[in-house]
Design a protein around this motif. Structure first.
Motif, PDB file in Angstrom:
ATOM      1  N   THR A 170     -62.183  50.402  34.940  1.00 35.66           N
ATOM      2  CA  THR A 170     -62.397  51.405  35.991  1.00 35.66           C
ATOM      3  C   THR A 170     -62.478  50.774  37.387  1.00 35.66           C
ATOM      4  OG1 THR A 170     -64.793  51.278  35.632  1.00 35.66           O
ATOM      5  CG2 THR A 170     -63.617  52.997  34.414  1.00 35.66           C
TER       6      THR A 170
ATOM      7  N   ASP B 104     -61.435  49.270  41.083  1.00 36.61           N
ATOM      8  CA  ASP B 104     -60.512  49.719  42.135  1.00 36.61           C
ATOM      9  C   ASP B 104     -59.545  48.611  42.527  1.00 36.61           C
ATOM     10  OD1 ASP B 104     -61.683  52.312  42.478  1.00 36.61           O
ATOM     11  OD2 ASP B 104     -63.401  51.309  43.409  1.00 36.61           O
ATOM     12  N   GLU B 105     -59.935  47.362  42.251  1.00 42.70           N
ATOM     13  CA  GLU B 105     -59.088  46.228  42.612  1.00 42.70           C
ATOM     14  C   GLU B 105     -59.472  45.063  41.708  1.00 42.70           C
ATOM     15  OE1 GLU B 105     -59.088  45.463  46.822  1.00 42.70           O
ATOM     16  OE2 GLU B 105     -57.813  43.674  46.652  1.00 42.70           O
TER      17      GLU B 105
ATOM     18  N   VAL C 111     -52.934  44.606  37.986  1.00 42.76           N
ATOM     19  CA  VAL C 111     -52.775  46.048  38.234  1.00 42.76           C
ATOM     20  C   VAL C 111     -52.899  46.894  36.970  1.00 42.76           C
ATOM     21  CG1 VAL C 111     -51.409  45.771  40.339  1.00 42.76           C
ATOM     22  CG2 VAL C 111     -50.243  45.820  38.119  1.00 42.76           C
ATOM     23  N   ASP C 112     -53.020  46.228  35.822  1.00 45.31           N
ATOM     24  CA  ASP C 112     -53.113  46.986  34.568  1.00 45.31           C
ATOM     25  C   ASP C 112     -53.847  46.135  33.544  1.00 45.31           C
ATOM     26  OD1 ASP C 112     -52.227  47.967  31.875  1.00 45.31           O
ATOM     27  OD2 ASP C 112     -51.049  49.361  33.082  1.00 45.31           O
TER      28      ASP C 112
ATOM     29  N   ARG D 267     -54.812  50.479  31.107  1.00 44.34           N
ATOM     30  CA  ARG D 267     -55.527  51.241  32.141  1.00 44.34           C
ATOM     31  C   ARG D 267     -55.073  50.722  33.496  1.00 44.34           C
ATOM     32  NH1 ARG D 267     -57.449  50.718  26.869  1.00 44.34           N
ATOM     33  NH2 ARG D 267     -59.267  52.046  26.508  1.00 44.34           N
ATOM     34  N   VAL D 268     -54.651  51.635  34.356  1.00 46.01           N
ATOM     35  CA  VAL D 268     -54.154  51.247  35.681  1.00 46.01           C
ATOM     36  C   VAL D 268     -55.340  50.896  36.580  1.00 46.01           C
ATOM     37  CG1 VAL D 268     -52.946  52.083  37.742  1.00 46.01           C
ATOM     38  CG2 VAL D 268     -52.076  52.630  35.466  1.00 46.01           C
TER      39      VAL D 268
ATOM     40  N   GLY E 155     -56.979  50.546  40.157  1.00 51.34           N
ATOM     41  CA  GLY E 155     -56.771  51.136  41.493  1.00 51.34           C
ATOM     42  C   GLY E 155     -55.593  52.092  41.454  1.00 51.34           C
ATOM     43  N   ASP E 156     -54.657  51.915  42.409  1.00 46.52           N
ATOM     44  CA  ASP E 156     -53.490  52.811  42.402  1.00 46.52           C
ATOM     45  C   ASP E 156     -52.282  52.145  41.731  1.00 46.52           C
ATOM     46  OD1 ASP E 156     -52.633  50.965  44.216  1.00 46.52           O
ATOM     47  OD2 ASP E 156     -52.438  52.336  45.916  1.00 46.52           O
ATOM     48  N   GLY E 157     -52.550  51.035  41.032  1.00 45.68           N
ATOM     49  CA  GLY E 157     -51.459  50.394  40.294  1.00 45.68           C
ATOM     50  C   GLY E 157     -50.653  49.404  41.124  1.00 45.68           C
ATOM     51  N   THR E 158     -51.109  49.178  42.362  1.00 43.44           N
ATOM     52  CA  THR E 158     -50.456  48.153  43.192  1.00 43.44           C
ATOM     53  C   THR E 158     -51.509  47.125  43.612  1.00 43.44           C
ATOM     54  OG1 THR E 158     -50.830  49.352  45.268  1.00 43.44           O
ATOM     55  CG2 THR E 158     -48.750  49.805  44.120  1.00 43.44           C
TER      56      THR E 158
ATOM     57  N   GLY F 113     -54.218  45.014  45.470  1.00 41.75           N
ATOM     58  CA  GLY F 113     -55.162  45.479  46.489  1.00 41.75           C
ATOM     59  C   GLY F 113     -55.006  44.735  47.805  1.00 41.75           C
TER      60      GLY F 113
END
Ligand code: PMP
Length: 288
Positions: free
Chosen positions: A237, A239-240, A254-255, A259-260, A262-265, A267
């Motif tokens: 969970t 964010d980065e 990023v994964d 589970r991704v 943050g936004d998958g990119t 940070g």
């Protein structure tokens, strides 16, 4: 390539040690992986201190002073005409008999290999790593403390194999209690909101030199990092997330387990830290 072997440089093909060396027979010995950046050995003193502590922990008495080893590391880089590269420093227990006792091994071997480095492909710095949690647990510090950088790396090799089987380059290792320890060759940092966290090394991690350097950089940026036990839930969970290591430097994740993060990119802080790290590497080193 010339390899430093017990006081002299020999051709790569002649860099050989006995099959009775306990380093080979039992993985009995210690090592360091060190980077050379623009003719400067990054954090050489810290690496030598960790080597000394690893050796002390396994009752391996090194007959060389820190200065002698440091000089030999620098000479190895010069001998091979390197300005940028990777240095593998190895101390084996030395020749013994087929029994386990370290007391039969009187003559530890010092080996230094200074070579070019193979890096993670750039795409992983641009897009981030996808990693898994390995089913292979990090060994218990009461068995063999993960803080000792010993030649016995099978625990990490098995977890790395788990990663590769899953099509990944790295894997998280949990400790006996199920808390996050580290990756197979890297330390772990995560962010929740503006709170950064990393597992304490006594959760079963190597006290990474890069981890230490990044903690210094983050302190300079007024970012506090809590060294706390983390579960997979906190990782999933986050964010980065990024990993640190001598070879990887600072690499985004990023994964994790599908589970991704943050936004998958990657940070923004990770990119900033990698940038700051690159500025630091030629300052905090020993000129060869
Ligand atoms: N954990 C393990 C198990 C390692 O082998 C390493 C070194 N590759 C690290 C963490 C990172 O440590 P360092 O930053 O000193 O390379």
């Amino acid at each position: 390539m010339k390899v430093f072997l017990n006081g002299s440089f020999v051709d790569q093909a002649d860099a050989k040690i006995s099959v009775f060396d306990h380093g080979l027979l039992y993985g009995d010995g210690v090592f360091e992986g060190i980077r050379l950046y623009k003719g400067c050995v990054f954090k050489l003193e810290e690496h030598l201190e960790r080597l000394e502590k690893s050796a002390k922990a396994i009752l391996l008495k090194m007959p060389w002073s820190r200065k002698e080893i440091s000089d030999a590391v620098c000479a190895s880089c010069r001998e091979n005409g390197l300005k940028d590269g990777y240095i593998r420093l190895i101390v084996t227990r030395g020749v013994g008999n087929l029994g386990l006792s370290h007391k039969n091994c009187k003559d530890p071997q010092l080996i230094i290999i200074a070579d070019k480095i193979t890096l993670y492909p750039q795409e992983f710095y641009d897009n981030g790593l996808k990693i898994i949690t390995s089913p292979t647990r990090r060994m218990n510090p009461a068995a063999l403390p993960p803080m000792v950088k010993s030649l016995n790396y099978l625990n990490n090799i098995l977890a790395k194999a788990d990663a590769m089987q899953a099509g990944c380059l790295e894997a998280i290792m949990l400790n006996d209690q199920g808390y996050v320890a580290e990756c197979t060759g890297d330390n772990i940092f995560i962010r929740h909101g503006d709170r950064w966290m990393t597992p304490p090394y006594h959760a079963g991690a190597l006290k990474g030199i890069t981890r230490g350097a990044v903690l210094e950089l983050m302190a300079d940026m007024d970012i506090t990092v809590d060294e706390v036990n983390l579960t997979r839930y906190e990782v999933w969970t986050a964010d980065e997330m990024f990993l640190t290591g001598t070879a990887a430097e600072v690499i985004p994740v990023v994964d994790v387990d599908g589970r991704v993060i943050g936004d998958g990119t990657p940070g923004a802080a990770t990119a900033k830290l990698l940038d700051a790290f690159h500025k630091k590497v030629c300052v905090d080193g020993t000129m060869i």
